[in-house]
Design a protein around this motif. Structure first.
Motif, PDB file in Angstrom:
ATOM      1  N   GLU A 161       0.821  -1.213   0.000  1.00 18.44           N
ATOM      2  CA  GLU A 161       0.000   0.000   0.000  1.00 18.44           C
ATOM      3  C   GLU A 161       0.854   1.263   0.000  1.00 18.44           C
ATOM      4  N   LYS A 162       2.186   1.118  -0.067  1.00 18.15           N
ATOM      5  CA  LYS A 162       3.061   2.283   0.007  1.00 18.15           C
ATOM      6  C   LYS A 162       4.096   2.265  -1.110  1.00 18.15           C
ATOM      7  N   ASP A 163       3.649   2.006  -2.319  1.00 22.26           N
ATOM      8  CA  ASP A 163       4.574   1.824  -3.435  1.00 22.26           C
ATOM      9  C   ASP A 163       5.663   2.884  -3.511  1.00 22.26           C
ATOM     10  N   ASN A 164       5.281   4.144  -3.669  1.00 18.82           N
ATOM     11  CA  ASN A 164       6.303   5.178  -3.822  1.00 18.82           C
ATOM     12  C   ASN A 164       6.072   6.312  -2.835  1.00 18.82           C
ATOM     13  N   ASN A 165       5.542   5.949  -1.689  1.00 19.25           N
ATOM     14  CA  ASN A 165       5.311   6.982  -0.683  1.00 19.25           C
ATOM     15  C   ASN A 165       6.290   6.794   0.460  1.00 19.25           C
ATOM     16  N   THR A 166       5.875   6.157   1.541  1.00 22.15           N
ATOM     17  CA  THR A 166       6.752   6.049   2.694  1.00 22.15           C
ATOM     18  C   THR A 166       7.277   4.644   2.927  1.00 22.15           C
ATOM     19  N   GLY A 167       6.847   3.677   2.137  1.00 22.53           N
ATOM     20  CA  GLY A 167       7.279   2.304   2.358  1.00 22.53           C
ATOM     21  C   GLY A 167       8.728   2.089   1.969  1.00 22.53           C
ATOM     22  N   LEU A 173      15.271  14.115  -5.119  1.00 27.84           N
ATOM     23  CA  LEU A 173      14.735  13.000  -4.352  1.00 27.84           C
ATOM     24  C   LEU A 173      14.160  13.518  -3.041  1.00 27.84           C
ATOM     25  N   TYR A 174      12.901  13.176  -2.765  1.00 29.75           N
ATOM     26  CA  TYR A 174      12.225  13.602  -1.535  1.00 29.75           C
ATOM     27  C   TYR A 174      12.294  15.117  -1.347  1.00 29.75           C
ATOM     28  N   GLY A 175      12.216  15.850  -2.434  1.00 31.36           N
ATOM     29  CA  GLY A 175      12.180  17.299  -2.340  1.00 31.36           C
ATOM     30  C   GLY A 175      13.535  17.970  -2.234  1.00 31.36           C
ATOM     31  N   ASN A 176      14.620  17.199  -2.323  1.00 31.52           N
ATOM     32  CA  ASN A 176      15.969  17.758  -2.228  1.00 31.52           C
ATOM     33  C   ASN A 176      16.736  17.515  -3.529  1.00 31.52           C
ATOM     34  N   ASP A 177      17.546  18.499  -3.919  1.00 31.02           N
ATOM     35  CA  ASP A 177      18.362  18.387  -5.128  1.00 31.02           C
ATOM     36  C   ASP A 177      19.771  17.938  -4.765  1.00 31.02           C
ATOM     37  N   TYR A 178      20.295  16.991  -5.555  1.00 37.71           N
ATOM     38  CA  TYR A 178      21.646  16.477  -5.334  1.00 37.71           C
ATOM     39  C   TYR A 178      22.422  16.550  -6.648  1.00 37.71           C
ATOM     40  N   ASN A 179      23.561  17.220  -6.612  1.00 36.39           N
ATOM     41  CA  ASN A 179      24.448  17.258  -7.764  1.00 36.39           C
ATOM     42  C   ASN A 179      25.609  16.310  -7.471  1.00 36.39           C
ATOM     43  N   MET A 185      16.587  -0.564  -9.296  1.00 40.47           N
ATOM     44  CA  MET A 185      15.172  -0.937  -9.249  1.00 40.47           C
ATOM     45  C   MET A 185      14.308   0.232  -8.783  1.00 40.47           C
ATOM     46  N   LEU A 186      14.776   0.962  -7.772  1.00 37.96           N
ATOM     47  CA  LEU A 186      14.017   2.111  -7.281  1.00 37.96           C
ATOM     48  C   LEU A 186      13.808   3.148  -8.372  1.00 37.96           C
ATOM     49  N   ASN A 187      14.818   3.341  -9.202  1.00 34.10           N
ATOM     50  CA  ASN A 187      14.705   4.303 -10.293  1.00 34.10           C
ATOM     51  C   ASN A 187      13.718   3.828 -11.359  1.00 34.10           C
ATOM     52  N   LEU A 188      13.822   2.570 -11.742  1.00 33.52           N
ATOM     53  CA  LEU A 188      12.963   2.051 -12.808  1.00 33.52           C
ATOM     54  C   LEU A 188      11.507   1.926 -12.379  1.00 33.52           C
ATOM     55  N   THR A 189      11.267   1.732 -11.091  1.00 30.01           N
ATOM     56  CA  THR A 189       9.890   1.604 -10.610  1.00 30.01           C
ATOM     57  C   THR A 189       9.360   2.924 -10.054  1.00 30.01           C
ATOM     58  N   ASN A 190      10.157   4.002 -10.162  1.00 29.60           N
ATOM     59  CA  ASN A 190       9.756   5.327  -9.676  1.00 29.60           C
ATOM     60  C   ASN A 190       9.325   5.300  -8.214  1.00 29.60           C
ATOM     61  N   MET A 191      10.060   4.546  -7.422  1.00 34.48           N
ATOM     62  CA  MET A 191       9.673   4.396  -6.015  1.00 34.48           C
ATOM     63  C   MET A 191      10.226   5.486  -5.101  1.00 34.48           C
ATOM     64  N   ILE A 192      11.144   6.303  -5.590  1.00 38.09           N
ATOM     65  CA  ILE A 192      11.605   7.438  -4.798  1.00 38.09           C
ATOM     66  C   ILE A 192      10.988   8.696  -5.393  1.00 38.09           C
TER      67      ILE A 192
END
Length: 507
Positions: free
Chosen positions: A80-86, A239-245, A452-459
């Motif tokens: 139930e938390k695909d790309n939210n808080t899980g 990611l999660y509202g923060n920019d990373y270079n 996997m996280l990138n391909l499934t848009n989980m972040i």
């Protein structure tokens, strides 16, 4: 008057009578019933809302097809938390028997066949009802990059055989491909920081150091570099509202196995019949084949002309001389940027904490240098003593370690130390910021989870929404509401009680 008083006194129970309401009993009953129903319903809601439920999970499968071996990873996360808080975490890992898939260029079908045992294990691990919806990915790294450079048609045949084998399993196959070195480094950085909750909480990130068999990667966020000087080494994430270079670079041919080939090629460049190798233990003697040594694209153009078929490889075990050999693998003389690591590659100064994984961890664990931050001079001293240990004694002290790995630890320990301190410019003080890691919270450090996280848009790019009330506030609000409701019911009951509103009168 006296007679009247006597009459009144003779009937005390009739002098004052309560006003009777024919609907009173009915009203009390109705209010009581509704009050009880309301309270019971509220209690039931609270219990049902907070009772433990059977957790449902979703799954993802990633095959890490490295140069020396393949590992199959299963990841799971709350459904139930695909790309939210899980949190996605590693559920299972299976090491495929045999070498990496790039080794099967001569018999591609064996590459696919080699995966079957682990995939059958995966099939039994993931619940059957989740099979069809579970994505399956295969990512190949430097071994297949080298094969693709050497023989692109053979690389395609290996991928075809692997794809045919994987598609026989009941998962959602998403394809197999070669990851670029930049992707491998960037996804390794994502994995390390995701597992450590640094991305979600917006904390200062940890750099990632990855050492494989055919390549090595360095990735970190620099506060002194904006990516303008060397844009090819820049990867930007939100990611999660923060920019990373992110600065990231991959050095092909600088994994531990290919680096060893380059070191041997350096020592046999004149085509001798024997060499005395300071990176192998005293007493080590082996006959090596020139053709096998020079079969890699990393060294194939250096093969000496007129060399004999074989050469005798003899160890002398000298750390200082081994470092001299290792240094010849790096070019420190050319740099068109403000500063470089080696081979003319731009790199800003390393900063912050770093997690070093894959071969870094296994080599340092074998040398007992992974559990605590040893001072750099102690590390050099321990590696030097190990290299000087006679080969027979090394075998006697490590009977369970495969000889193909055992004989290379002197070279690999010297190599990775030189790579870190002279290649990446970790000073004695900065070296203590490196932590050699295998797992983080039960999951292997490496690129596969980040991939996997990138391909499934989980972040999510933005921070996930949070409920208006925290759990404790929610419970408090419901409890107060229940007490108010109960108070109202009690007032209503009291209003209908005979003693609450007597209105006596004389009959």
């Amino acid at each position: 008057m006296e007679n009247r008083e006597q009459v009144v006194n003779s009937f005390p129970n009739s002098a004052y009578m309560e006003e009777k309401n024919p609907w009173q009993k009915c009203g009390i009953l109705v209010v009581a019933i509704f009050g009880i129903i309301a309270v019971v319903a509220l209690v039931v809601i609270l219990v049902v809302q907070n009772m433990p439920l059977t957790q449902k999970y979703k799954y993802g499968i990633v095959l890490d097809a490295g140069s020396s071996h393949t590992t199959v990873f299963i990841y799971e996360w709350p459904a139930e938390k695909d790309n939210n808080t899980g949190r996605a975490k590693q559920k299972h890992a299976c090491n495929v028997k045999g070498p990496g898939i790039s080794s099967y260029a001569g018999a591609p079908w064996k590459a696919g066949q080699s995966l079957r045992d682990c995939m059958q294990e995966v099939e039994m691990t993931i619940p059957r009802k989740r099979h069809a919806e579970t994505p399956l990915y295969l990512g190949a790294t430097a071994g297949m990059r080298l094969l693709n450079l050497k023989n692109s048609s053979a690389s395609e045949e290996v991928f075809r055989a692997v794809s045919d084998a994987l598609q026989t399993f009941p998962f959602s196959y998403q394809g197999a491909r070669i990851l670029s070195g930049q992707e491998e480094g960037a996804y390794g950085w994502v994995t390390v920081n995701y597992l450590d909750d640094r991305l979600k909480q917006g904390l200062k990130t940890t750099g990632a150091l990855d050492l494989g068999g055919a390549s090595t990667q360095i990735s970190f966020v620099s506060t002194t570099w904006d990516g303008v000087e060397a844009p090819a080494n820049s990867v930007t994430f939100r990611l999660y509202g923060n920019d990373y270079n992110l600065y990231t670079h991959s050095f092909l041919c600088y994994g531990k196995d290919q680096a060893l080939k380059m070191a041997l090629a350096q020592q046999t460049r004149s085509g001798p019949g024997s060499i005395n190798d300071p990176c192998f233990h005293p007493g080590y003697v082996e006959t090596n084949n020139y053709s096998k040594l020079y079969d890699s694209p990393c060294v194939s153009d250096r093969k000496p002309q007129g060399a004999p078929a074989t050469f005798q490889h003899t160890g002398i075990g000298n750390f200082q001389q081994c470092q001299d050999v290792v240094r010849t693998l790096f070019n420190f003389s050319q740099c068109k940027y403000s500063r470089c690591s080696f081979n003319g590659v731009h790199q800003p100064p390393v900063e912050g904490l770093f997690g070093a994984f894959s071969a870094y961890y296994y080599v340092m664990k074998f040398l007992n240098l992974n559990d605590m931050p040893y001072p750099l001079h102690k590390v050099k001293e321990k590696i030097a003593n190990f290299c000087a240990t006679p080969w027979e004694k090394v075998k006697e002290q490590n009977p369970k370690v495969k000889l193909e790995f055992l004989m290379t630890y002197c070279f690999t320990g010297t190599y990775l130390l030189t790579l870190l301190t002279e290649g990446y410019n970790f000073t004695s003080e900065m070296y203590s910021n490196i932590k050699f890691i295998h797992k983080i919270k039960g999951s292997d450090a490496g690129w596969t989870l980040g991939y996997m996280l990138n391909l499934t848009n989980m972040i999510p790019a933005e921070a996930p929404d949070t409920p208006p009330l925290p759990y404790g506030g929610y419970v408090a609000a419901v409890t107060i509401t229940a007490l108010i409701l109960l108070f109202i019911v009690l007032l209503a009951v009291c209003a209908f009680r005979p003693g609450c509103h007597k209105r006596p009168h004389i009959i």
